[in-house]
Motif scaffolding. Structure first.
Motif, PDB file in Angstrom:
ATOM      1  N   PRO A   1      64.620 -16.779  88.017  1.00  0.00           N
ATOM      2  CA  PRO A   1      63.534 -16.683  87.271  1.00  0.00           C
ATOM      3  C   PRO A   1      63.987 -16.089  85.513  1.00  0.00           C
ATOM      4  CG  PRO A   1      62.943 -15.156  88.935  1.00  0.00           C
ATOM      5  CD  PRO A   1      64.150 -16.036  89.185  1.00  0.00           C
ATOM      6  N   ASP A   2      63.224 -16.512  84.733  1.00  0.00           N
ATOM      7  CA  ASP A   2      63.449 -16.027  83.213  1.00  0.00           C
ATOM      8  C   ASP A   2      63.190 -14.612  83.227  1.00  0.00           C
ATOM      9  OD1 ASP A   2      64.166 -18.461  82.391  1.00  0.00           O
ATOM     10  OD2 ASP A   2      62.220 -18.987  81.618  1.00  0.00           O
ATOM     11  N   VAL A   3      63.842 -13.949  82.646  1.00  0.00           N
ATOM     12  CA  VAL A   3      63.541 -12.221  82.298  1.00  0.00           C
ATOM     13  C   VAL A   3      62.817 -12.188  80.884  1.00  0.00           C
ATOM     14  CG1 VAL A   3      64.237  -9.965  82.227  1.00  0.00           C
ATOM     15  CG2 VAL A   3      65.167 -11.508  83.810  1.00  0.00           C
ATOM     16  N   ARG A   4      61.551 -11.958  80.735  1.00  0.00           N
ATOM     17  CA  ARG A   4      61.127 -11.887  79.258  1.00  0.00           C
ATOM     18  C   ARG A   4      61.267 -10.442  79.014  1.00  0.00           C
ATOM     19  NH1 ARG A   4      58.466 -16.792  78.261  1.00  0.00           N
ATOM     20  NH2 ARG A   4      58.613 -18.244  80.038  1.00  0.00           N
ATOM     21  N   LEU A   5      61.581 -10.011  77.831  1.00  0.00           N
ATOM     22  CA  LEU A   5      61.628  -8.643  77.300  1.00  0.00           C
ATOM     23  C   LEU A   5      60.849  -8.505  76.057  1.00  0.00           C
ATOM     24  CD1 LEU A   5      65.659  -8.025  77.876  1.00  0.00           C
ATOM     25  CD2 LEU A   5      63.648  -7.466  79.412  1.00  0.00           C
ATOM     26  N   SER A   6      60.460  -7.298  75.910  1.00  0.00           N
ATOM     27  CA  SER A   6      60.215  -6.660  74.479  1.00  0.00           C
ATOM     28  C   SER A   6      60.701  -5.649  74.103  1.00  0.00           C
ATOM     29  CB  SER A   6      58.844  -6.544  74.320  1.00  0.00           C
ATOM     30  OG  SER A   6      58.057  -5.307  75.136  1.00  0.00           O
ATOM     31  N   LEU A   7      61.464  -5.599  72.942  1.00  0.00           N
ATOM     32  CA  LEU A   7      62.191  -4.493  72.485  1.00  0.00           C
ATOM     33  C   LEU A   7      61.419  -3.523  71.617  1.00  0.00           C
ATOM     34  CD1 LEU A   7      65.077  -6.573  71.399  1.00  0.00           C
ATOM     35  CD2 LEU A   7      64.714  -5.839  73.582  1.00  0.00           C
ATOM     36  N   SER A   8      61.524  -2.256  71.702  1.00  0.00           N
ATOM     37  CA  SER A   8      60.850  -1.213  70.740  1.00  0.00           C
ATOM     38  C   SER A   8      61.864  -0.682  69.967  1.00  0.00           C
ATOM     39  CB  SER A   8      60.201  -0.175  71.629  1.00  0.00           C
ATOM     40  OG  SER A   8      59.310  -0.217  72.544  1.00  0.00           O
ATOM     41  N   VAL A   9      61.757  -1.089  68.518  1.00  0.00           N
ATOM     42  CA  VAL A   9      62.551  -0.782  67.713  1.00  0.00           C
ATOM     43  C   VAL A   9      62.140   0.273  66.545  1.00  0.00           C
ATOM     44  CG1 VAL A   9      64.068  -1.952  65.925  1.00  0.00           C
ATOM     45  CG2 VAL A   9      63.800  -3.108  67.866  1.00  0.00           C
ATOM     46  N   LEU A  10      62.690   1.177  66.204  1.00  0.00           N
ATOM     47  CA  LEU A  10      62.503   2.349  65.276  1.00  0.00           C
ATOM     48  C   LEU A  10      63.288   2.064  63.968  1.00  0.00           C
ATOM     49  CD1 LEU A  10      60.879   4.840  65.217  1.00  0.00           C
ATOM     50  CD2 LEU A  10      62.819   6.115  65.961  1.00  0.00           C
ATOM     51  N   PHE A  11      62.502   1.998  62.961  1.00  0.00           N
ATOM     52  CA  PHE A  11      63.035   1.921  61.730  1.00  0.00           C
ATOM     53  C   PHE A  11      62.807   3.333  60.852  1.00  0.00           C
ATOM     54  CE2 PHE A  11      61.885  -2.100  62.717  1.00  0.00           C
ATOM     55  CZ  PHE A  11      62.893  -3.040  62.685  1.00  0.00           C
ATOM     56  N   VAL A  12      63.870   4.011  60.559  1.00  0.00           N
ATOM     57  CA  VAL A  12      64.020   5.270  60.002  1.00  0.00           C
ATOM     58  C   VAL A  12      64.304   5.612  58.779  1.00  0.00           C
ATOM     59  CG1 VAL A  12      64.767   7.654  60.427  1.00  0.00           C
ATOM     60  CG2 VAL A  12      64.547   6.422  62.385  1.00  0.00           C
ATOM     61  N   ALA A  13      63.569   5.891  57.726  1.00  0.00           N
ATOM     62  CA  ALA A  13      63.926   6.165  56.389  1.00  0.00           C
ATOM     63  C   ALA A  13      64.584   7.585  56.205  1.00  0.00           C
ATOM     64  CB  ALA A  13      62.620   5.882  55.540  1.00  0.00           C
ATOM     65  N   ARG A  14      65.705   7.820  55.764  1.00  0.00           N
ATOM     66  CA  ARG A  14      66.384   8.818  55.487  1.00  0.00           C
ATOM     67  C   ARG A  14      66.692   8.917  53.971  1.00  0.00           C
ATOM     68  NH1 ARG A  14      71.581  11.793  56.625  1.00  0.00           N
ATOM     69  NH2 ARG A  14      71.104  13.925  56.172  1.00  0.00           N
ATOM     70  N   PHE A  15      65.938   9.439  53.176  1.00  0.00           N
ATOM     71  CA  PHE A  15      66.542   9.522  51.554  1.00  0.00           C
ATOM     72  C   PHE A  15      66.488  10.827  51.160  1.00  0.00           C
ATOM     73  CE2 PHE A  15      65.584   5.101  52.702  1.00  0.00           C
ATOM     74  CZ  PHE A  15      65.906   4.599  51.789  1.00  0.00           C
ATOM     75  N   LYS A  16      67.140  11.070  50.098  1.00  0.00           N
ATOM     76  CA  LYS A  16      67.079  12.557  49.480  1.00  0.00           C
ATOM     77  C   LYS A  16      65.677  12.602  48.733  1.00  0.00           C
ATOM     78  CE  LYS A  16      71.965  13.080  48.173  1.00  0.00           C
ATOM     79  NZ  LYS A  16      72.920  13.308  46.725  1.00  0.00           N
ATOM     80  N   SER A  17      65.208  11.578  48.176  1.00  0.00           N
ATOM     81  CA  SER A  17      63.914  11.835  47.698  1.00  0.00           C
ATOM     82  C   SER A  17      62.845  11.305  48.714  1.00  0.00           C
ATOM     83  CB  SER A  17      63.711  10.775  46.513  1.00  0.00           C
ATOM     84  OG  SER A  17      62.382  10.637  46.027  1.00  0.00           O
TER      85      SER A  17
ATOM     86  N   MET B   1      59.492 -12.113  71.954  1.00  0.00           N
ATOM     87  CA  MET B   1      59.832 -12.246  73.339  1.00  0.00           C
ATOM     88  C   MET B   1      61.036 -12.729  73.368  1.00  0.00           C
ATOM     89  SD  MET B   1      58.187 -12.445  76.327  1.00  0.00           S
ATOM     90  CE  MET B   1      56.573 -12.298  76.046  1.00  0.00           C
ATOM     91  N   VAL B   2      61.827 -11.664  74.032  1.00  0.00           N
ATOM     92  CA  VAL B   2      63.311 -11.878  74.163  1.00  0.00           C
ATOM     93  C   VAL B   2      63.363 -12.518  75.517  1.00  0.00           C
ATOM     94  CG1 VAL B   2      65.738 -10.953  74.094  1.00  0.00           C
ATOM     95  CG2 VAL B   2      63.962 -10.223  72.646  1.00  0.00           C
ATOM     96  N   VAL B   3      63.798 -13.881  75.707  1.00  0.00           N
ATOM     97  CA  VAL B   3      63.777 -14.265  76.977  1.00  0.00           C
ATOM     98  C   VAL B   3      65.456 -14.751  77.373  1.00  0.00           C
ATOM     99  CG1 VAL B   3      63.196 -16.533  78.357  1.00  0.00           C
ATOM    100  CG2 VAL B   3      61.629 -15.408  76.754  1.00  0.00           C
ATOM    101  N   LEU B   4      65.500 -14.201  78.565  1.00  0.00           N
ATOM    102  CA  LEU B   4      67.089 -14.171  79.053  1.00  0.00           C
ATOM    103  C   LEU B   4      66.906 -15.268  80.389  1.00  0.00           C
ATOM    104  CD1 LEU B   4      68.420 -10.572  79.102  1.00  0.00           C
ATOM    105  CD2 LEU B   4      68.674 -12.317  77.420  1.00  0.00           C
TER     106      LEU B   4
END
Length: 195
Positions: free
Chosen positions: A84-100, A169-172
């Protein structure tokens, strides 16, 4: 495949951030979005003046399974037994690191705007999408404060302005349609318990 998808999202976001910066008169060739460099085992290093992208979690999406996940119908109408297919969801973090700090928040707002205007990536609007992926849907995730604290504690760094998205939906799947190897005889062992 997961790495390829994150690279694809990074490239699309980076192009968007470059276009926004060019409109504001900044045409610096530096990458504005980057994947985290994995050479440090102890802590994560977010690059200064960039949006860093980090995969935080992979979840199995089992609520969208077919009634018989071991059955696939081929294009010629034949039924075939497959893994059977393996259906995945990915939790992705976007981080802003700036001097200002204000600039970092503005860049984070651009990330949110990008995914607001691009909530779905498919083969029509994203030619570089891998052949095995039909489409990706991206949605904003608002984490409770204690879960945010857990993530930043696990990363062993101080909090930075960030936003999390769920990419599904990332499906493998089993592309060859190979019939799974049958499991051999199961031996049931019982143990006698003396009273």
């Amino acid at each position: 495949m997961i790495g390829d998808l994150l690279v694809l999202l990074r490239d699309r976001l980076d192009a968007y951030l470059h276009a926004a910066a060019a409109t504001a008169g900044d045409d610096s060739p530096e990458d504005r979005a980057q994947l985290i460099d994995g050479d440090k085992a102890d802590s994560v290093d977010f690059r200064l003046n960039a949006i860093s992208i980090l995969l935080v979690n992979i979840q199995h999406e089992n609520h969208l399974r077919a009634p018989d996940p071991w059955l696939r119908v081929t294009p010629d109408g034949r039924q075939q037994r497959v893994a059977p297919d393996v259906r995945l969801s990915l939790s992705v973090l976007f981080v802003a690191r700036f001097k200002s700090y204000a600039l970092g928040l503005n860049q984070l707002a651009l990330v949110i705007r990008f995914f607001q205007t691009h909530p779905v990536f498919d083969h029509e609007n994203t030619p570089g999408l891998p052949a095995g992926v039909e489409k990706l849907a991206v949605e904003l995730v608002t984490l409770p404060q204690h879960e945010q604290n857990d993530i930043w504690s696990a990363l062993r760094v101080h909090y930075q302005p960030s936003v999390m998205y769920r990419v599904r939906m990332v499906v493998l799947s089993d592309p060859a349609g190979v019939t799974p190897t049958p499991i051999g005889q199961t031996v049931v062992r019982t143990r006698r318990i003396d009273a």
